[in-house]
Scaffold this active site. Structure first.
Site, mmCIF file in Angstrom:
data_model
loop_
_atom_site.group_PDB
_atom_site.id
_atom_site.type_symbol
_atom_site.label_atom_id
_atom_site.label_comp_id
_atom_site.label_asym_id
_atom_site.label_seq_id
_atom_site.Cartn_x
_atom_site.Cartn_y
_atom_site.Cartn_z
ATOM 1 N N GLU A 4 71.383 -81.256 44.184
ATOM 2 C CA GLU A 4 71.939 -82.022 45.057
ATOM 3 C C GLU A 4 72.950 -81.262 46.145
ATOM 4 O O GLU A 4 73.174 -81.416 47.359
ATOM 5 C CB GLU A 4 72.646 -83.276 44.537
ATOM 6 C CG GLU A 4 72.710 -84.246 45.557
ATOM 7 C CD GLU A 4 73.210 -85.739 44.862
ATOM 8 O OE1 GLU A 4 74.450 -86.334 45.379
ATOM 9 O OE2 GLU A 4 72.786 -85.852 43.787
ATOM 10 N N ASP A 5 74.060 -80.477 45.338
ATOM 11 C CA ASP A 5 75.172 -80.059 45.981
ATOM 12 C C ASP A 5 75.076 -78.446 46.094
ATOM 13 O O ASP A 5 75.871 -77.981 46.613
ATOM 14 C CB ASP A 5 76.322 -80.512 45.003
ATOM 15 C CG ASP A 5 76.483 -81.831 45.100
ATOM 16 O OD1 ASP A 5 76.027 -82.559 46.235
ATOM 17 O OD2 ASP A 5 77.191 -82.255 44.341
#
Length: 168
Positions: free
Chosen positions: A55-56
């Site tokens: 996600e990051d």
């Protein structure tokens, strides 16, 4: 299986230079989540360390598998990864379909809800996130055993024990 210390190193490198909402190095968050999962074994510790990597960061599930991360760990990470366009509440509901992913998200939620972290946020943001995390716990906690939840929150955020007593 890849040793946990190698997965920790991978997470450290992937999140290098990133900070959380409070300005703390992001690796501290993933390590806190992993610590709460330690009683459940290396697989969940690895998933905790990697829970935000897709996600990051620029990492993909395929790259994680190619790096030697066990398939089941990658599946758990994928299960807790927020997909663009998916409402948060829908993601939380989806996560409860995987018992191991549920434990990772409980640990993540517990750390995100820690009073020391929340105290560093502006009041409006603190209240909004507190409500979001409470609503998520209302879905996540019924999907796990009380003993497992208690094990995690005792390590990650003991202040949630009171809420747990009220919840069940």
């Amino acid at each position: 299986m890849k040793p946990v210390h190698e997965v920790d190193f991978l997470a450290d490198r992937a999140h290098a230079g990133q900070a959380d909402k409070t300005g703390t190095p992001y690796i501290e968050h993933v390590r806190a989540v992993a610590a709460g999962l330690a009683p459940f074994g290396d697989e969940l510790v690895m998933a905790g360390l990697l829970h935000d990597i897709i996600e990051d960061t620029g990492w993909t599930a395929g790259q994680l598998r190619a790096a030697g991360i066990p398939v089941r760990v990658v599946e758990i990470v994928e299960a807790v990864t927020h997909q663009p366009g998916t409402p948060y509440t829908e993601m939380i509901q989806r996560i409860t379909g995987d018992a191991r992913a549920t434990l990772v998200k409980i640990a993540d939620n517990a750390h995100n809800s820690h009073p020391d972290r929340a105290a560093q946020l502006p009041p409006e943001k603190r209240e909004r996130l507190a409500a979001k995390y409470r609503a998520a716990r209302a879905v996540l906690w019924p999907a796990a055993s009380r003993a497992d939840i208690e094990t995690i929150v005792r390590i990650v955020n003991p202040s949630l024990l009171t809420e747990l007593d009220e919840h069940r």
